[in-house]
Design a protein around this motif. Structure first.
Motif, PDB file in Angstrom:
ATOM      1  N   PHE A 182       0.827  -1.201   0.000  1.00 51.57           N
ATOM      2  CA  PHE A 182       0.000   0.000   0.000  1.00 51.57           C
ATOM      3  C   PHE A 182       0.869   1.261   0.000  1.00 51.57           C
ATOM      4  CE2 PHE A 182      -2.161   3.374   2.381  1.00 51.57           C
ATOM      5  CZ  PHE A 182      -3.307   3.533   1.626  1.00 51.57           C
ATOM      6  N   ILE A 183       1.870   1.277   0.871  1.00 52.13           N
ATOM      7  CA  ILE A 183       2.754   2.453   0.947  1.00 52.13           C
ATOM      8  C   ILE A 183       3.531   2.617  -0.354  1.00 52.13           C
ATOM      9  CG2 ILE A 183       4.699   3.479   2.173  1.00 52.13           C
ATOM     10  CD1 ILE A 183       3.721   2.006   4.692  1.00 52.13           C
ATOM     11  N   LEU A 184       3.978   1.500  -0.936  1.00 51.36           N
ATOM     12  CA  LEU A 184       4.683   1.575  -2.209  1.00 51.36           C
ATOM     13  C   LEU A 184       3.802   2.172  -3.299  1.00 51.36           C
ATOM     14  CD1 LEU A 184       6.641  -1.813  -2.366  1.00 51.36           C
ATOM     15  CD2 LEU A 184       7.624   0.488  -2.339  1.00 51.36           C
ATOM     16  N   ASN A 185       2.539   1.773  -3.319  1.00 53.94           N
ATOM     17  CA  ASN A 185       1.636   2.313  -4.335  1.00 53.94           C
ATOM     18  C   ASN A 185       1.357   3.796  -4.091  1.00 53.94           C
ATOM     19  OD1 ASN A 185       0.427   1.526  -6.752  1.00 53.94           O
ATOM     20  ND2 ASN A 185      -1.597   1.427  -5.825  1.00 53.94           N
ATOM     21  N   MET A 186       1.323   4.207  -2.827  1.00 54.09           N
ATOM     22  CA  MET A 186       1.221   5.631  -2.524  1.00 54.09           C
ATOM     23  C   MET A 186       2.401   6.395  -3.120  1.00 54.09           C
ATOM     24  SD  MET A 186      -0.099   5.807   1.448  1.00 54.09           S
ATOM     25  CE  MET A 186       0.460   7.514   1.530  1.00 54.09           C
ATOM     26  N   GLY A 195       6.357   0.524 -13.558  1.00 54.81           N
ATOM     27  CA  GLY A 195       5.750  -0.519 -14.379  1.00 54.81           C
ATOM     28  C   GLY A 195       6.216  -1.909 -14.001  1.00 54.81           C
ATOM     29  N   ALA A 196       7.456  -2.005 -13.510  1.00 55.15           N
ATOM     30  CA  ALA A 196       8.017  -3.307 -13.167  1.00 55.15           C
ATOM     31  C   ALA A 196       7.363  -3.930 -11.947  1.00 55.15           C
ATOM     32  CB  ALA A 196       9.527  -3.183 -12.938  1.00 55.15           C
ATOM     33  N   ILE A 197       6.796  -3.105 -11.051  1.00 55.68           N
ATOM     34  CA  ILE A 197       6.319  -3.661  -9.781  1.00 55.68           C
ATOM     35  C   ILE A 197       4.801  -3.659  -9.613  1.00 55.68           C
ATOM     36  CG2 ILE A 197       8.434  -2.986  -8.614  1.00 55.68           C
ATOM     37  CD1 ILE A 197       6.872  -0.724  -7.279  1.00 55.68           C
ATOM     38  N   LEU A 198       4.066  -3.049 -10.542  1.00 57.26           N
ATOM     39  CA  LEU A 198       2.615  -2.959 -10.364  1.00 57.26           C
ATOM     40  C   LEU A 198       1.981  -4.340 -10.227  1.00 57.26           C
ATOM     41  CD1 LEU A 198       1.624  -0.075 -12.812  1.00 57.26           C
ATOM     42  CD2 LEU A 198       1.676  -0.019 -10.316  1.00 57.26           C
ATOM     43  N   ALA A 199       2.319  -5.249 -11.140  1.00 53.23           N
ATOM     44  CA  ALA A 199       1.722  -6.585 -11.095  1.00 53.23           C
ATOM     45  C   ALA A 199       2.169  -7.346  -9.855  1.00 53.23           C
ATOM     46  CB  ALA A 199       2.085  -7.363 -12.356  1.00 53.23           C
ATOM     47  N   SER A 200       3.428  -7.189  -9.464  1.00 60.44           N
ATOM     48  CA  SER A 200       3.934  -7.913  -8.296  1.00 60.44           C
ATOM     49  C   SER A 200       3.272  -7.435  -7.013  1.00 60.44           C
ATOM     50  CB  SER A 200       5.455  -7.738  -8.195  1.00 60.44           C
ATOM     51  OG  SER A 200       6.120  -8.449  -9.225  1.00 60.44           O
ATOM     52  N   MET A 201       3.046  -6.124  -6.889  1.00 59.40           N
ATOM     53  CA  MET A 201       2.366  -5.619  -5.702  1.00 59.40           C
ATOM     54  C   MET A 201       0.941  -6.139  -5.622  1.00 59.40           C
ATOM     55  SD  MET A 201       3.609  -1.701  -5.086  1.00 59.40           S
ATOM     56  CE  MET A 201       2.789  -1.089  -6.554  1.00 59.40           C
ATOM     57  N   ALA A 202       0.273  -6.200  -6.760  1.00 57.70           N
ATOM     58  CA  ALA A 202      -1.085  -6.730  -6.779  1.00 57.70           C
ATOM     59  C   ALA A 202      -1.099  -8.198  -6.373  1.00 57.70           C
ATOM     60  CB  ALA A 202      -1.690  -6.565  -8.172  1.00 57.70           C
ATOM     61  N   LEU A 211      -5.379  -1.071  -2.079  1.00 59.60           N
ATOM     62  CA  LEU A 211      -4.079  -0.958  -2.740  1.00 59.60           C
ATOM     63  C   LEU A 211      -4.162   0.026  -3.887  1.00 59.60           C
ATOM     64  CD1 LEU A 211      -1.142  -1.968  -3.272  1.00 59.60           C
ATOM     65  CD2 LEU A 211      -2.165  -3.644  -4.828  1.00 59.60           C
ATOM     66  N   GLN A 212      -5.168  -0.118  -4.725  1.00 65.34           N
ATOM     67  CA  GLN A 212      -5.317   0.794  -5.848  1.00 65.34           C
ATOM     68  C   GLN A 212      -5.616   2.206  -5.363  1.00 65.34           C
ATOM     69  OE1 GLN A 212      -6.520  -0.768  -9.416  1.00 65.34           O
ATOM     70  NE2 GLN A 212      -7.785   0.926 -10.081  1.00 65.34           N
ATOM     71  N   ALA A 213      -6.365   2.331  -4.278  1.00 64.36           N
ATOM     72  CA  ALA A 213      -6.674   3.648  -3.734  1.00 64.36           C
ATOM     73  C   ALA A 213      -5.416   4.344  -3.225  1.00 64.36           C
ATOM     74  CB  ALA A 213      -7.691   3.533  -2.603  1.00 64.36           C
ATOM     75  N   GLY A 214      -4.408   3.566  -2.857  1.00 66.09           N
ATOM     76  CA  GLY A 214      -3.162   4.152  -2.384  1.00 66.09           C
ATOM     77  C   GLY A 214      -2.530   5.072  -3.406  1.00 66.09           C
ATOM     78  N   TYR A 215      -2.722   4.776  -4.692  1.00 66.91           N
ATOM     79  CA  TYR A 215      -2.174   5.611  -5.761  1.00 66.91           C
ATOM     80  C   TYR A 215      -2.750   7.029  -5.678  1.00 66.91           C
ATOM     81  CZ  TYR A 215      -0.380   6.464 -10.515  1.00 66.91           C
ATOM     82  OH  TYR A 215       0.300   6.944 -11.597  1.00 66.91           O
ATOM     83  N   SER A 216      -4.067   7.110  -5.504  1.00 66.42           N
ATOM     84  CA  SER A 216      -4.708   8.425  -5.407  1.00 66.42           C
ATOM     85  C   SER A 216      -4.328   9.142  -4.113  1.00 66.42           C
ATOM     86  CB  SER A 216      -6.234   8.270  -5.484  1.00 66.42           C
ATOM     87  OG  SER A 216      -6.618   7.739  -6.730  1.00 66.42           O
ATOM     88  N   ILE A 217      -4.171   8.365  -3.027  1.00 62.72           N
ATOM     89  CA  ILE A 217      -3.774   8.991  -1.761  1.00 62.72           C
ATOM     90  C   ILE A 217      -2.385   9.597  -1.883  1.00 62.72           C
ATOM     91  CG2 ILE A 217      -3.229   8.533   0.662  1.00 62.72           C
ATOM     92  CD1 ILE A 217      -5.413   6.418   0.648  1.00 62.72           C
ATOM     93  N   GLY A 218      -1.458   8.868  -2.525  1.00 67.71           N
ATOM     94  CA  GLY A 218      -0.124   9.403  -2.747  1.00 67.71           C
ATOM     95  C   GLY A 218      -0.162  10.674  -3.575  1.00 67.71           C
ATOM     96  N   ALA A 219      -1.012  10.693  -4.590  1.00 69.84           N
ATOM     97  CA  ALA A 219      -1.148  11.889  -5.415  1.00 69.84           C
ATOM     98  C   ALA A 219      -1.696  13.061  -4.607  1.00 69.84           C
ATOM     99  CB  ALA A 219      -2.063  11.593  -6.608  1.00 69.84           C
ATOM    100  N   MET A 220      -2.665  12.788  -3.723  1.00 67.05           N
ATOM    101  CA  MET A 220      -3.215  13.849  -2.873  1.00 67.05           C
ATOM    102  C   MET A 220      -2.155  14.418  -1.936  1.00 67.05           C
ATOM    103  SD  MET A 220      -7.068  12.862  -1.688  1.00 67.05           S
ATOM    104  CE  MET A 220      -6.640  11.248  -1.068  1.00 67.05           C
ATOM    105  N   LEU A 221      -1.402  13.519  -1.303  1.00 72.97           N
ATOM    106  CA  LEU A 221      -0.366  13.976  -0.378  1.00 72.97           C
ATOM    107  C   LEU A 221       0.693  14.799  -1.095  1.00 72.97           C
ATOM    108  CD1 LEU A 221       0.075  10.779   1.843  1.00 72.97           C
ATOM    109  CD2 LEU A 221      -1.181  12.873   2.385  1.00 72.97           C
TER     110      LEU A 221
END
Length: 465
Positions: A53-57, A150-157, A176-186
């Motif tokens: 989750f943190i990585l996706n953020m 791109g290398a880690i998206l599938a592995s994190m999932a 996990l997917q929501a973490g991407y938007s949270i990182g963008a917000m932060l």
């Protein structure tokens, strides 16, 4: 598609073997539990999922930092929207190449080393972005950042899905997917409050440092995939599996099952037995939706300035958009348990198209921010709906291949969106016309979603990019 179909496969996965058995063979137990079966969260599972989750953020922060800093970069280097469009697309193109060329190494080397290596690559290249002195250098470095992501998206999932108990897997993957938007917000909030006292160079390098600081945490908390260890059986596989299983409170294995050669399904199967129409519809829907989604993601702050906001307010518009994207993604997950995904996608795409056109009209700051929230909610929510849609469209034997190709074709649209947007803005095209152009792919994607048919006698489970 029947209601509540999203939980069909999840319910089937709830059947487990006796958890108190001793000395079990991998073929009897490890395969199912390696899929994340179980009812309790162990510390190891929490650490693995939280790390992903943190990585996706951080991925969201690294990729979308550019949209918040674009105005500062344009001012310092005196570059136009067309050049910035190339910078935006460079990272997305890198993500596409990373997913195609680097991500497959996870099937040979293991998911853990690929994730750790990619995080190091992302961190170092983000730090280097802060020292870029021209657009060309920044384009190259942003491309490298995209390679790592791109290398880690599938592995994190895969790690998130595998280490989540079955009854919690859907929400774990959604978060996990929501973490991407949270990182963008932060990232947007940091730029909003700190940019006046700093420069864009500091933010780029600071994001890289934050990414590298996560490396020790990931090294300690990120386990290897049990599925990888069981099926690939590298050196000391049994001992490594039992060490992980012990930390999870699972019974140890006495032996590993004998596995034969694994062959991935050929892409040609996506066009056989009448699947070609389904495949072309899905590819077109993903391409169209990715195109508008990444145009909006890249250009929201700039578009907000064109709509009449000052630079500070425009940055906050980007934050508001990503808040809407976060809530829209979660709302879609909840709605999937109640309604057919196809009309949901169509409705969200139509709402997103209306909101996009409305963004070009003169409005107060408050209304503009509300519309930005609505765009994020509808467009991201509709986009997330495409994943369970494609998962339902193909039989299990070719499902992974079908999803992978949809994402690959879609990312070509993600590269095109920011480039086209930059070219249109650089040519001083009217804001209303720009938005009309990008509403067309949204409407097309929504209509195409209604044409997708569910694979017969198959269930669907929510699947991540």
């Amino acid at each position: 598609m029947p209601r509540r179909s999203v939980v069909g496969l999840q319910e089937a996965q709830m059947a487990t073997t006796d958890p108190n058995a001793k000395g079990l063979d991998a073929s009897a137990l490890a395969s199912s539990e390696a899929q994340g079966l179980g009812v309790r969260w162990s510390r190891l599972q929490i650490g693995a999922v939280a790390t992903c989750f943190i990585l996706n953020m951080l991925d969201g922060m690294d990729i979308l930092m550019m949209s918040y800093l674009a105005q500062s970069i344009a001012t310092e280097w005196s570059v136009g929207a067309a050049a910035l469009g190339v910078v935006f697309s460079a990272a997305i193109f890198g993500m596409m190449i990373g997913a195609l060329a680097l991500a497959p190494f996870a099937d040979h080397l293991g998911r853990r080393p690929v994730i750790l290596g990619a995080v190091a690559l992302m961190g170092l290249s983000m730090i280097a972005c802060g020292f870029a002195t021209n657009v060309t250098t920044l384009i190259v470095l942003r491309f490298i950042v995209g390679l790592g992501i791109g290398a880690i998206l599938a592995s994190m999932a895969a790690i998130t899905s595998e280490y989540s108990p079955a009854r919690h897997r859907t929400i774990a993957v959604a978060l996990l997917q929501a973490g991407y938007s949270i990182g963008a917000m932060l990232a947007g909030l940091a730029v909003y409050f700190l940019l006046p006292q700093s420069t864009w160079h500091w933010f780029m390098s600071g994001a890289g440092v934050a990414t590298l600081l996560l490396l020790p945490l990931a090294y300690v908390l990120m386990p290897e995939s049990l599925e990888f260890l069981e099926k690939r059986q590298p050196r000391n596989a049994l001992a490594r599996i039992n060490r992980i299983r012990g930390k999870m409170g699972r019974p140890l294995l006495a032996t590993l099952a004998d596995v034969g050669e694994r062959r991935s399904a050929s892409a040609a199967l996506l066009f056989k037995n009448g699947q070609w129409k389904q495949t072309l519809i899905l590819w077109s829907a993903f391409f169209a939706c990715y195109m508008t989604l990444y145009f909006v993601i890249a250009w929201v702050p700039k578009l907000a300035i064109e709509a009449g906001l000052n630079p500070d307010q425009a940055i906050f518009a980007g934050v508001t958009y990503n808040l809407g994207a976060f809530i829209g993604g979660l709302a879609l997950c909840w709605l999937l348990f109640k309604f057919d995904v196809r009309p949901l996608v169509l409705i969200m795409m139509l709402v997103g198209a209306v909101a996009l056109v409305g963004f070009s009209a003169p409005m107060t700051v408050t209304v503009t921010l509300a519309v930005a929230f609505g765009i994020g909610f509808a467009v991201q929510g509709g986009f997330n709906g495409l994943y369970p849609l494609v998962a339902a469209a193909y039989p299990a034997q070719i499902r992974s291949t079908g999803i992978g190709w949809c994402i690959g074709v879609g990312r070509a649209g993600a590269v095109l969106g920011p480039l086209l947007g930059g070219a249109l803005l650089g040519a001083d095209t009217g804001l209303f016309i720009v938005f009309i152009i990008f509403t067309v792919p949204l409407v097309v994607a929504g209509i195409l979603a209604t044409l997708v048919k569910q694979a017969s006698q198959d269930s669907v489970v929510g699947v991540l990019e």
